[in-house]
Design a protein around this motif. Sequence first.
Motif, PDB file in Angstrom:
ATOM      1  N   ASN A 172      -5.089  -4.713   0.771  1.00 42.85           N
ATOM      2  CA  ASN A 172      -3.739  -4.732   0.373  1.00 42.85           C
ATOM      3  C   ASN A 172      -3.140  -5.809  -0.048  1.00 42.85           C
ATOM      4  OD1 ASN A 172      -3.410  -1.771   0.836  1.00 42.85           O
ATOM      5  ND2 ASN A 172      -2.778  -2.298   3.160  1.00 42.85           N
ATOM      6  N   SER A 173      -3.617  -7.072   0.233  1.00 38.87           N
ATOM      7  CA  SER A 173      -2.928  -8.368  -0.122  1.00 38.87           C
ATOM      8  C   SER A 173      -3.450  -9.157  -1.318  1.00 38.87           C
ATOM      9  CB  SER A 173      -3.176  -9.413   1.110  1.00 38.87           C
ATOM     10  OG  SER A 173      -2.484  -8.902   2.229  1.00 38.87           O
ATOM     11  N   LYS A 174      -4.778  -7.989  -1.735  1.00 38.17           N
ATOM     12  CA  LYS A 174      -5.644  -8.723  -3.024  1.00 38.17           C
ATOM     13  C   LYS A 174      -4.698  -9.063  -4.096  1.00 38.17           C
ATOM     14  CE  LYS A 174      -9.906  -8.242  -5.126  1.00 38.17           C
ATOM     15  NZ  LYS A 174     -11.045  -7.492  -5.384  1.00 38.17           N
ATOM     16  N   GLY A 175      -3.819  -8.119  -4.554  1.00 32.55           N
ATOM     17  CA  GLY A 175      -3.059  -8.138  -5.776  1.00 32.55           C
ATOM     18  C   GLY A 175      -1.929  -9.633  -5.638  1.00 32.55           C
ATOM     19  N   THR A 176      -1.624  -9.723  -4.460  1.00 30.86           N
ATOM     20  CA  THR A 176      -0.661 -10.821  -4.017  1.00 30.86           C
ATOM     21  C   THR A 176      -1.523 -12.260  -4.196  1.00 30.86           C
ATOM     22  OG1 THR A 176       0.582  -9.740  -2.296  1.00 30.86           O
ATOM     23  CG2 THR A 176       1.034 -12.156  -2.275  1.00 30.86           C
ATOM     24  N   TYR A 177      -2.788 -12.352  -3.660  1.00 33.57           N
ATOM     25  CA  TYR A 177      -3.569 -13.460  -3.818  1.00 33.57           C
ATOM     26  C   TYR A 177      -3.837 -13.629  -5.283  1.00 33.57           C
ATOM     27  CZ  TYR A 177      -4.490 -12.818   1.160  1.00 33.57           C
ATOM     28  OH  TYR A 177      -4.433 -12.789   2.378  1.00 33.57           O
ATOM     29  N   ILE A 178      -4.135 -12.726  -6.216  1.00 41.68           N
ATOM     30  CA  ILE A 178      -4.622 -12.696  -7.518  1.00 41.68           C
ATOM     31  C   ILE A 178      -3.178 -13.279  -8.148  1.00 41.68           C
ATOM     32  CG2 ILE A 178      -4.894 -11.502  -9.576  1.00 41.68           C
ATOM     33  CD1 ILE A 178      -6.981  -9.867  -7.882  1.00 41.68           C
ATOM     34  N   ALA A 179      -1.843 -12.609  -7.979  1.00 33.99           N
ATOM     35  CA  ALA A 179      -0.857 -13.309  -8.475  1.00 33.99           C
ATOM     36  C   ALA A 179      -0.653 -14.566  -8.539  1.00 33.99           C
ATOM     37  CB  ALA A 179       0.279 -12.189  -8.057  1.00 33.99           C
ATOM     38  N   ILE A 180      -0.651 -14.810  -7.022  1.00 30.62           N
ATOM     39  CA  ILE A 180      -0.474 -16.464  -6.743  1.00 30.62           C
ATOM     40  C   ILE A 180      -1.555 -17.312  -7.528  1.00 30.62           C
ATOM     41  CG2 ILE A 180      -0.606 -18.241  -4.871  1.00 30.62           C
ATOM     42  CD1 ILE A 180       0.635 -15.969  -2.797  1.00 30.62           C
TER      43      ILE A 180
ATOM     44  N   PRO B 266       1.749  -3.982  -2.660  1.00 32.87           N
ATOM     45  CA  PRO B 266       2.397  -2.529  -2.531  1.00 32.87           C
ATOM     46  C   PRO B 266       2.942  -2.295  -1.074  1.00 32.87           C
ATOM     47  CG  PRO B 266       0.226  -2.371  -3.184  1.00 32.87           C
ATOM     48  CD  PRO B 266       0.517  -3.904  -2.931  1.00 32.87           C
ATOM     49  N   LYS B 267       2.722  -3.104  -0.143  1.00 31.52           N
ATOM     50  CA  LYS B 267       3.492  -2.776   1.219  1.00 31.52           C
ATOM     51  C   LYS B 267       4.456  -3.788   1.131  1.00 31.52           C
ATOM     52  CE  LYS B 267       0.141   0.042   2.581  1.00 31.52           C
ATOM     53  NZ  LYS B 267       0.457   1.445   3.084  1.00 31.52           N
ATOM     54  N   ASN B 268       5.019  -4.622   0.340  1.00 31.29           N
ATOM     55  CA  ASN B 268       6.086  -5.525   0.496  1.00 31.29           C
ATOM     56  C   ASN B 268       6.847  -5.681  -0.872  1.00 31.29           C
ATOM     57  OD1 ASN B 268       7.838  -7.637   0.916  1.00 31.29           O
ATOM     58  ND2 ASN B 268       6.390  -8.843   2.126  1.00 31.29           N
ATOM     59  N   PRO B 269       7.777  -4.712  -0.944  1.00 31.85           N
ATOM     60  CA  PRO B 269       8.538  -4.444  -2.259  1.00 31.85           C
ATOM     61  C   PRO B 269       9.217  -5.805  -2.741  1.00 31.85           C
ATOM     62  CG  PRO B 269       8.809  -2.570  -0.931  1.00 31.85           C
ATOM     63  CD  PRO B 269       8.244  -3.455  -0.058  1.00 31.85           C
ATOM     64  N   LYS B 270       9.781  -6.584  -1.491  1.00 30.74           N
ATOM     65  CA  LYS B 270      10.540  -7.658  -1.721  1.00 30.74           C
ATOM     66  C   LYS B 270       9.610  -8.762  -2.574  1.00 30.74           C
ATOM     67  CE  LYS B 270      14.465  -6.907   1.232  1.00 30.74           C
ATOM     68  NZ  LYS B 270      15.271  -7.544   2.271  1.00 30.74           N
ATOM     69  N   LEU B 271       8.545  -9.046  -1.642  1.00 30.52           N
ATOM     70  CA  LEU B 271       7.485  -9.834  -2.317  1.00 30.52           C
ATOM     71  C   LEU B 271       6.948  -9.454  -3.670  1.00 30.52           C
ATOM     72  CD1 LEU B 271       5.544 -12.461  -1.814  1.00 30.52           C
ATOM     73  CD2 LEU B 271       4.018 -10.780  -0.776  1.00 30.52           C
ATOM     74  N   ASN B 272       6.849  -8.381  -4.088  1.00 27.90           N
ATOM     75  CA  ASN B 272       6.468  -7.697  -5.099  1.00 27.90           C
ATOM     76  C   ASN B 272       7.265  -8.149  -6.316  1.00 27.90           C
ATOM     77  OD1 ASN B 272       4.480  -5.585  -6.841  1.00 27.90           O
ATOM     78  ND2 ASN B 272       6.664  -5.202  -7.368  1.00 27.90           N
ATOM     79  N   ILE B 273       8.618  -7.548  -6.088  1.00 25.19           N
ATOM     80  CA  ILE B 273       9.712  -8.303  -7.084  1.00 25.19           C
ATOM     81  C   ILE B 273       9.731  -9.655  -7.276  1.00 25.19           C
ATOM     82  CG2 ILE B 273      12.073  -8.196  -7.664  1.00 25.19           C
ATOM     83  CD1 ILE B 273      10.542  -5.489  -8.014  1.00 25.19           C
ATOM     84  N   ALA B 274       9.618 -10.505  -6.265  1.00 25.94           N
ATOM     85  CA  ALA B 274       9.878 -12.097  -6.322  1.00 25.94           C
ATOM     86  C   ALA B 274       8.620 -12.488  -7.114  1.00 25.94           C
ATOM     87  CB  ALA B 274       9.693 -12.518  -4.918  1.00 25.94           C
ATOM     88  N   LEU B 275       7.411 -12.215  -6.918  1.00 26.93           N
ATOM     89  CA  LEU B 275       6.294 -12.794  -7.593  1.00 26.93           C
ATOM     90  C   LEU B 275       6.322 -12.056  -9.039  1.00 26.93           C
ATOM     91  CD1 LEU B 275       3.578 -12.279  -5.083  1.00 26.93           C
ATOM     92  CD2 LEU B 275       4.696 -14.370  -5.771  1.00 26.93           C
ATOM     93  N   GLY B 276       6.740 -10.996  -9.333  1.00 29.90           N
ATOM     94  CA  GLY B 276       6.849 -10.424 -10.626  1.00 29.90           C
ATOM     95  C   GLY B 276       8.112 -11.327 -11.398  1.00 29.90           C
ATOM     96  N   GLN B 277       9.169 -11.715 -10.685  1.00 29.53           N
ATOM     97  CA  GLN B 277      10.174 -12.443 -11.317  1.00 29.53           C
ATOM     98  C   GLN B 277      10.102 -13.782 -11.514  1.00 29.53           C
ATOM     99  OE1 GLN B 277      13.756 -11.179 -12.541  1.00 29.53           O
ATOM    100  NE2 GLN B 277      12.849 -12.838 -13.644  1.00 29.53           N
TER     101      GLN B 277
END
Length: 234
Positions: free
Chosen positions: A7-15, A68-79
């Motif tokens: 579930n965290s893979k997308g976050t790691y790739i974004a970072i 996907p499990k953290n909408p605020k983090l999702n938006i923050a990284l996108g912004q």
Amino acid sequence: MKHQLKNSKGTYIAIIIITLWMVSIVILMKTNLSFTNPLLYIFVLIQMHLYTGLFITAHDAMHGTIAPKNPKLNIALGQICTALYALFPLKNLHSKHHQHHDFVHTKNDPDYHEGNFFVWYFNFIKQYITWWQILAMAIIYNILKIYIPEKNLVLFWVLPSLLSTLQLFYFGTYLPHKGEHQNKYQSKTQDKNHIWAFFSCYFFGYHYEHHDSPGTPWWRLWQVKEQSINTKNG
């Protein structure tokens, strides 16, 4: 634990993409290369690709797939990605992109325009760039050139971002959507070639697959392509 990492893979790739862009831009701002050095042109292309990576990562945020499990983090990284790219407000991009998915290839599709490549590209850019962005980027440029050689700013900050808009438009909009297509997404897909698909536009040449599975992050689109081929081959 394994499920949590998945579930965290997308976050790691974004970072990773954000970090690569930042490290690259810092190094390139201090680089002194002549126009006769082939490395200069290679670095411009690498930086262009990283800019495209920022936008594609922001695109994943619009579909909620970075975290996907953290909408605020999702938006923050996108912004963060859209701000680094060209001060784009993610909310506006989100609205227009989902309009593209809902009204693909119609007059209500902000990404579609009837006309040749250059007319379409101009209208595509006009949909997203605002005057305040241009003004803000100009102010930032003039502040940065006090501390950074202007040649470096133009070659590694301005030029790659402009080239990236062409890359995104050509491979992610123009090629997939030009002409008429006999499917509900009015889009085509490139032939299977995962290496070219990644380097051309982070697998977005597999465009039918993206429209058919918009919740799939860019780094898994090649798998959707594989599944599509296997299904057709029965």
